[in-house]
Design a protein around this motif. Structure first.
Motif, PDB file in Angstrom:
ATOM      1  N   ASP A   1       5.475  -5.680   0.411  1.00  0.00           N
ATOM      2  CA  ASP A   1       4.198  -5.076   0.814  1.00  0.00           C
ATOM      3  C   ASP A   1       3.016  -5.710   0.077  1.00  0.00           C
ATOM      4  O   ASP A   1       1.889  -5.235   0.175  1.00  0.00           O
ATOM      5  CB  ASP A   1       4.210  -3.565   0.597  1.00  0.00           C
ATOM      6  N   GLY A   2       3.288  -6.784  -0.672  1.00  0.00           N
ATOM      7  CA  GLY A   2       2.236  -7.502  -1.373  1.00  0.00           C
ATOM      8  C   GLY A   2       1.864  -6.905  -2.715  1.00  0.00           C
ATOM      9  O   GLY A   2       0.932  -7.373  -3.364  1.00  0.00           O
ATOM     10  N   ASN A   3       2.598  -5.890  -3.139  1.00  0.00           N
ATOM     11  CA  ASN A   3       2.254  -5.190  -4.371  1.00  0.00           C
ATOM     12  C   ASN A   3       3.527  -4.714  -5.068  1.00  0.00           C
ATOM     13  O   ASN A   3       4.227  -3.869  -4.542  1.00  0.00           O
ATOM     14  CB  ASN A   3       1.371  -3.988  -4.020  1.00  0.00           C
ATOM     15  N   ILE A   4       3.817  -5.239  -6.239  1.00  0.00           N
ATOM     16  CA  ILE A   4       4.982  -4.799  -6.999  1.00  0.00           C
ATOM     17  C   ILE A   4       4.571  -3.595  -7.831  1.00  0.00           C
ATOM     18  O   ILE A   4       3.707  -3.688  -8.699  1.00  0.00           O
ATOM     19  CB  ILE A   4       5.541  -5.932  -7.881  1.00  0.00           C
ATOM     20  N   GLN A   5       5.187  -2.454  -7.542  1.00  0.00           N
ATOM     21  CA  GLN A   5       4.855  -1.193  -8.210  1.00  0.00           C
ATOM     22  C   GLN A   5       5.612  -1.059  -9.536  1.00  0.00           C
ATOM     23  O   GLN A   5       6.695  -1.610  -9.699  1.00  0.00           O
ATOM     24  CB  GLN A   5       5.228  -0.003  -7.311  1.00  0.00           C
ATOM     25  N   SER A   6       5.052  -0.300 -10.457  1.00  0.00           N
ATOM     26  CA  SER A   6       5.702  -0.096 -11.757  1.00  0.00           C
ATOM     27  C   SER A   6       7.063   0.577 -11.599  1.00  0.00           C
ATOM     28  O   SER A   6       7.998   0.277 -12.344  1.00  0.00           O
ATOM     29  CB  SER A   6       4.806   0.721 -12.691  1.00  0.00           C
ATOM     30  N   GLU A   7       7.188   1.474 -10.612  1.00  0.00           N
ATOM     31  CA  GLU A   7       8.476   2.128 -10.363  1.00  0.00           C
ATOM     32  C   GLU A   7       9.543   1.107  -9.952  1.00  0.00           C
ATOM     33  O   GLU A   7      10.709   1.229 -10.333  1.00  0.00           O
ATOM     34  CB  GLU A   7       8.362   3.185  -9.256  1.00  0.00           C
ATOM     35  N   GLU A   8       9.130   0.097  -9.195  1.00  0.00           N
ATOM     36  CA  GLU A   8      10.064  -0.944  -8.759  1.00  0.00           C
ATOM     37  C   GLU A   8      10.518  -1.792  -9.941  1.00  0.00           C
ATOM     38  O   GLU A   8      11.698  -2.149 -10.041  1.00  0.00           O
ATOM     39  CB  GLU A   8       9.403  -1.802  -7.673  1.00  0.00           C
ATOM     40  N   VAL A   9       9.590  -2.085 -10.839  1.00  0.00           N
ATOM     41  CA  VAL A   9       9.938  -2.846 -12.049  1.00  0.00           C
ATOM     42  C   VAL A   9      10.907  -2.042 -12.908  1.00  0.00           C
ATOM     43  O   VAL A   9      11.871  -2.595 -13.447  1.00  0.00           O
ATOM     44  CB  VAL A   9       8.671  -3.233 -12.839  1.00  0.00           C
ATOM     45  N   LYS A  10      10.701  -0.747 -13.014  1.00  0.00           N
ATOM     46  CA  LYS A  10      11.612   0.101 -13.789  1.00  0.00           C
ATOM     47  C   LYS A  10      13.027   0.040 -13.237  1.00  0.00           C
ATOM     48  O   LYS A  10      14.000  -0.033 -14.000  1.00  0.00           O
ATOM     49  CB  LYS A  10      11.117   1.547 -13.809  1.00  0.00           C
ATOM     50  N   VAL A  11      13.157   0.052 -11.913  1.00  0.00           N
ATOM     51  CA  VAL A  11      14.480  -0.049 -11.292  1.00  0.00           C
ATOM     52  C   VAL A  11      15.096  -1.407 -11.613  1.00  0.00           C
ATOM     53  O   VAL A  11      16.280  -1.504 -11.943  1.00  0.00           O
ATOM     54  CB  VAL A  11      14.405   0.189  -9.768  1.00  0.00           C
ATOM     55  N   MET A  12      14.302  -2.476 -11.526  1.00  0.00           N
ATOM     56  CA  MET A  12      14.814  -3.816 -11.860  1.00  0.00           C
ATOM     57  C   MET A  12      15.330  -3.856 -13.292  1.00  0.00           C
ATOM     58  O   MET A  12      16.391  -4.433 -13.562  1.00  0.00           O
ATOM     59  CB  MET A  12      13.722  -4.868 -11.692  1.00  0.00           C
TER      60      MET A  12
END
Length: 106
Positions: free
Chosen positions: A20-31
């Protein structure tokens, strides 16, 4: 570009997070739950310099080593789903990306 297994997995997750063109902090936490900080940082720097086509080419190039079995592919798809569900909203674009990645990984 040859990657190790954790780098490959992280690249796939970053691709999903960035759809979606935007990496969210929640997504980084999952990574970070699925791999270590150094790997995320290294792959993120590499990812930032790549176009979508280069990312997909890299995934295709490395999938034979890290997505060779159905179990490996399902594990990656599970990780993709965890990334796109991290912000508790799943867009149509994200659903389509999962379908496309299933085909790319086959």
């Amino acid at each position: 570009m040859t990657l190790n297994k954790q780098e490959f997995k992280t690249l796939v997750m970053l691709y999903a997070a960035n759809i979606d063109g935007n990496i969210q902090s929640e997504e980084v936490k999952v990574m970070l739950q699925k791999t270590d900080f150094d790997t995320v940082e290294k792959v993120e720097k590499m990812f930032a310099k790549m176009s979508d086509m280069e990312v997909l080419a890299c995934i295709r190039e490395n999938k034979a080593m890290f997505a060779a079995t159905e179990a490996d592919r399902l594990d990656l798809i599970h990780d993709l789903c965890a990334i796109i569900e991290a912000d508790e909203k799943v867009s149509v674009m994200e659903e389509q990306m999962v379908r496309v990645m299933r085909r790319v990984l086959e």
